[in-house]
Design a protein around this motif. Structure first.
Motif, PDB file in Angstrom:
ATOM      1  N   LEU A  50      39.885  43.464  36.537  1.00 46.85           N
ATOM      2  CA  LEU A  50      41.422  42.872  38.234  1.00 46.85           C
ATOM      3  C   LEU A  50      41.419  41.557  37.485  1.00 46.85           C
ATOM      4  CD1 LEU A  50      42.083  43.017  40.312  1.00 46.85           C
ATOM      5  CD2 LEU A  50      39.863  42.611  41.791  1.00 46.85           C
ATOM      6  N   GLU A  51      43.014  39.994  38.138  1.00 48.53           N
ATOM      7  CA  GLU A  51      43.353  39.174  37.818  1.00 48.53           C
ATOM      8  C   GLU A  51      43.368  39.395  39.130  1.00 48.53           C
ATOM      9  OE1 GLU A  51      44.532  38.231  33.670  1.00 48.53           O
ATOM     10  OE2 GLU A  51      45.530  40.344  34.156  1.00 48.53           O
ATOM     11  N   TYR A  52      43.445  37.816  39.480  1.00 53.26           N
ATOM     12  CA  TYR A  52      44.000  36.962  41.225  1.00 53.26           C
ATOM     13  C   TYR A  52      44.026  35.623  40.811  1.00 53.26           C
ATOM     14  CZ  TYR A  52      38.949  37.365  42.053  1.00 53.26           C
ATOM     15  OH  TYR A  52      37.425  36.586  42.384  1.00 53.26           O
ATOM     16  N   LEU A  53      44.622  35.356  42.319  1.00 48.00           N
ATOM     17  CA  LEU A  53      45.588  33.924  42.426  1.00 48.00           C
ATOM     18  C   LEU A  53      44.398  33.406  43.737  1.00 48.00           C
ATOM     19  CD1 LEU A  53      48.688  33.324  40.835  1.00 48.00           C
ATOM     20  CD2 LEU A  53      46.785  32.582  40.073  1.00 48.00           C
ATOM     21  N   LEU A  54      43.993  32.410  43.921  1.00 47.04           N
ATOM     22  CA  LEU A  54      42.947  32.669  44.877  1.00 47.04           C
ATOM     23  C   LEU A  54      44.583  31.149  46.440  1.00 47.04           C
ATOM     24  CD1 LEU A  54      40.504  31.059  44.582  1.00 47.04           C
ATOM     25  CD2 LEU A  54      40.980  33.339  45.201  1.00 47.04           C
ATOM     26  N   PRO A  55      44.650  31.558  46.959  1.00 44.08           N
ATOM     27  CA  PRO A  55      46.334  31.278  48.208  1.00 44.08           C
ATOM     28  C   PRO A  55      46.041  29.853  48.007  1.00 44.08           C
ATOM     29  CG  PRO A  55      44.501  32.342  49.429  1.00 44.08           C
ATOM     30  CD  PRO A  55      44.216  32.560  48.112  1.00 44.08           C
ATOM     31  N   VAL A  56      44.759  28.625  48.198  1.00 44.90           N
ATOM     32  CA  VAL A  56      45.199  27.832  48.251  1.00 44.90           C
ATOM     33  C   VAL A  56      45.412  26.915  47.086  1.00 44.90           C
ATOM     34  CG1 VAL A  56      44.894  25.971  49.215  1.00 44.90           C
ATOM     35  CG2 VAL A  56      44.865  27.611  50.222  1.00 44.90           C
ATOM     36  N   ARG A  58      45.740  27.884  44.007  1.00 43.85           N
ATOM     37  CA  ARG A  58      46.084  28.808  43.159  1.00 43.85           C
ATOM     38  C   ARG A  58      44.936  28.781  41.894  1.00 43.85           C
ATOM     39  NH1 ARG A  58      49.102  31.898  45.105  1.00 43.85           N
ATOM     40  NH2 ARG A  58      50.381  31.827  42.861  1.00 43.85           N
ATOM     41  N   LYS A  59      43.806  28.864  42.642  1.00 47.49           N
ATOM     42  CA  LYS A  59      43.361  29.038  41.032  1.00 47.49           C
ATOM     43  C   LYS A  59      42.717  30.767  40.531  1.00 47.49           C
ATOM     44  CE  LYS A  59      38.159  28.664  40.443  1.00 47.49           C
ATOM     45  NZ  LYS A  59      36.713  27.938  40.743  1.00 47.49           N
ATOM     46  N   TYR A  60      43.041  30.620  39.487  1.00 42.47           N
ATOM     47  CA  TYR A  60      43.043  31.780  38.502  1.00 42.47           C
ATOM     48  C   TYR A  60      41.405  32.500  38.807  1.00 42.47           C
ATOM     49  CZ  TYR A  60      43.725  34.887  34.439  1.00 42.47           C
ATOM     50  OH  TYR A  60      43.313  36.199  34.143  1.00 42.47           O
ATOM     51  N   GLU A  61      41.093  34.150  38.810  1.00 44.14           N
ATOM     52  CA  GLU A  61      39.681  34.516  38.668  1.00 44.14           C
ATOM     53  C   GLU A  61      40.226  35.918  38.352  1.00 44.14           C
ATOM     54  OE1 GLU A  61      36.923  33.165  39.241  1.00 44.14           O
ATOM     55  OE2 GLU A  61      37.391  31.049  40.591  1.00 44.14           O
ATOM     56  N   THR A  62      39.335  35.696  37.684  1.00 47.74           N
ATOM     57  CA  THR A  62      38.936  37.761  36.847  1.00 47.74           C
ATOM     58  C   THR A  62      37.448  38.064  37.439  1.00 47.74           C
ATOM     59  OG1 THR A  62      37.596  37.303  35.093  1.00 47.74           O
ATOM     60  CG2 THR A  62      40.186  36.713  34.938  1.00 47.74           C
ATOM     61  N   GLU A  63      37.599  39.873  37.227  1.00 50.07           N
ATOM     62  CA  GLU A  63      36.452  40.464  37.694  1.00 50.07           C
ATOM     63  C   GLU A  63      36.750  41.864  36.650  1.00 50.07           C
ATOM     64  OE1 GLU A  63      34.147  40.192  39.775  1.00 50.07           O
ATOM     65  OE2 GLU A  63      34.489  38.266  40.795  1.00 50.07           O
ATOM     66  N   LEU A  64      35.228  41.619  36.158  1.00 51.45           N
ATOM     67  CA  LEU A  64      35.260  43.058  35.267  1.00 51.45           C
ATOM     68  C   LEU A  64      34.566  44.103  35.959  1.00 51.45           C
ATOM     69  CD1 LEU A  64      35.978  43.845  31.606  1.00 51.45           C
ATOM     70  CD2 LEU A  64      33.840  43.737  31.479  1.00 51.45           C
ATOM     71  N   LEU A  65      35.613  44.932  36.412  1.00 45.27           N
ATOM     72  CA  LEU A  65      35.020  46.349  36.879  1.00 45.27           C
ATOM     73  C   LEU A  65      34.300  47.694  36.533  1.00 45.27           C
ATOM     74  CD1 LEU A  65      38.664  46.693  39.256  1.00 45.27           C
ATOM     75  CD2 LEU A  65      36.783  45.333  39.735  1.00 45.27           C
ATOM     76  N   GLU A  66      33.375  48.068  37.046  1.00 53.83           N
ATOM     77  CA  GLU A  66      32.709  48.704  36.874  1.00 53.83           C
ATOM     78  C   GLU A  66      33.086  50.464  37.381  1.00 53.83           C
ATOM     79  OE1 GLU A  66      30.291  49.011  34.592  1.00 53.83           O
ATOM     80  OE2 GLU A  66      30.695  46.629  34.433  1.00 53.83           O
ATOM     81  N   LEU A  67      32.955  51.176  36.152  1.00 48.28           N
ATOM     82  CA  LEU A  67      33.157  52.545  36.863  1.00 48.28           C
ATOM     83  C   LEU A  67      32.624  53.953  37.217  1.00 48.28           C
ATOM     84  CD1 LEU A  67      35.804  55.226  36.365  1.00 48.28           C
ATOM     85  CD2 LEU A  67      34.761  55.770  34.205  1.00 48.28           C
ATOM     86  N   CYS A  68      32.865  54.065  38.933  1.00 49.10           N
ATOM     87  CA  CYS A  68      31.470  55.043  39.534  1.00 49.10           C
ATOM     88  C   CYS A  68      31.333  56.272  39.514  1.00 49.10           C
ATOM     89  CB  CYS A  68      32.176  55.169  41.356  1.00 49.10           C
ATOM     90  SG  CYS A  68      32.286  53.467  41.941  1.00 49.10           S
ATOM     91  N   ASP A  69      30.319  56.652  39.425  1.00 48.08           N
ATOM     92  CA  ASP A  69      29.887  58.370  38.566  1.00 48.08           C
ATOM     93  C   ASP A  69      30.786  58.969  39.352  1.00 48.08           C
ATOM     94  OD1 ASP A  69      28.198  56.929  37.336  1.00 48.08           O
ATOM     95  OD2 ASP A  69      25.903  56.993  38.461  1.00 48.08           O
ATOM     96  N   ILE A  93      45.896  36.715  48.795  1.00 49.53           N
ATOM     97  CA  ILE A  93      45.479  36.945  46.875  1.00 49.53           C
ATOM     98  C   ILE A  93      46.330  37.897  46.085  1.00 49.53           C
ATOM     99  CG2 ILE A  93      43.834  37.446  45.980  1.00 49.53           C
ATOM    100  CD1 ILE A  93      41.789  36.909  48.189  1.00 49.53           C
ATOM    101  N   GLU A  94      46.620  37.141  45.598  1.00 49.25           N
ATOM    102  CA  GLU A  94      47.674  38.447  44.736  1.00 49.25           C
ATOM    103  C   GLU A  94      46.575  38.994  44.131  1.00 49.25           C
ATOM    104  OE1 GLU A  94      50.642  35.249  42.550  1.00 49.25           O
ATOM    105  OE2 GLU A  94      50.302  34.638  44.292  1.00 49.25           O
ATOM    106  N   LEU A  95      46.820  40.001  43.474  1.00 51.27           N
ATOM    107  CA  LEU A  95      45.880  40.684  41.802  1.00 51.27           C
ATOM    108  C   LEU A  95      46.740  41.510  41.421  1.00 51.27           C
ATOM    109  CD1 LEU A  95      44.126  43.262  44.866  1.00 51.27           C
ATOM    110  CD2 LEU A  95      43.409  40.891  44.990  1.00 51.27           C
ATOM    111  N   MET A  96      46.091  41.510  40.278  1.00 48.94           N
ATOM    112  CA  MET A  96      47.124  42.432  39.117  1.00 48.94           C
ATOM    113  C   MET A  96      45.798  43.015  38.344  1.00 48.94           C
ATOM    114  SD  MET A  96      49.832  40.603  36.172  1.00 48.94           S
ATOM    115  CE  MET A  96      48.515  40.464  35.146  1.00 48.94           C
ATOM    116  N   LEU A  97      45.972  44.098  37.474  1.00 47.46           N
ATOM    117  CA  LEU A  97      44.894  44.852  37.346  1.00 47.46           C
ATOM    118  C   LEU A  97      45.593  45.184  35.639  1.00 47.46           C
ATOM    119  CD1 LEU A  97      44.241  48.001  39.509  1.00 47.46           C
ATOM    120  CD2 LEU A  97      42.426  45.802  38.727  1.00 47.46           C
TER     121      LEU A  97
END
Length: 126
Positions: A50-56, A58-69, A93-97
């Protein structure tokens, strides 16, 4: 719970929205549902970023997502607890996968498969 659905045309939609407040921490969840099969490819073994940009800032952040059981019908389910990293700033917040998988053939040759999904915005309220 805020639910995001990944569509087969590489877009996202939000069939269930929840009001997310600035600086909320670990009390809300972002649920991402992905059809298990895309273009005859099983997406179960793909890593999801998950990639996203904070609104004010414009900092770029990422999160590695875990698959649920558990799955939801024929969809893979990813759950991300909403943390202050995501709710630090009020606004959209702008999200992209990105889905990625590395395979090796019998000769040891590597191939990388990547699926990009178009963005979606979620609102964080002050």
């Amino acid at each position: 719970m805020y639910v995001i659905l990944v569509n087969n045309d590489n877009t996202m939609s939000a069939p269930k929205k929840q009001r997310i407040m600035q600086r909320s921490k670990l009390v809300d969840d972002l649920i991402i549902l992905v059809p298990q099969v895309y273009n005859n490819i099983d997406m179960t073994d793909y890593r999801v970023l998950l990639e996203y940009l904070l609104p004010v800032s414009r900092k770029y952040e990422t999160e590695l997502l875990e698959l649920c059981d558990e799955k939801y019908e024929d969809h893979l389910k990813y759950k991300l607890p909403v943390d202050t990293k995501l709710t630090n700033e009020a606004g959209e917040i702008e999200l992209m996968l990105t889905f990625a998988k590395v395979d090796f053939d019998a000769d040891g040759n590597m191939s990388q498969r990547v699926r990009k999904v178009d963005g979606l915005s979620i609102q964080v309220f002050p």
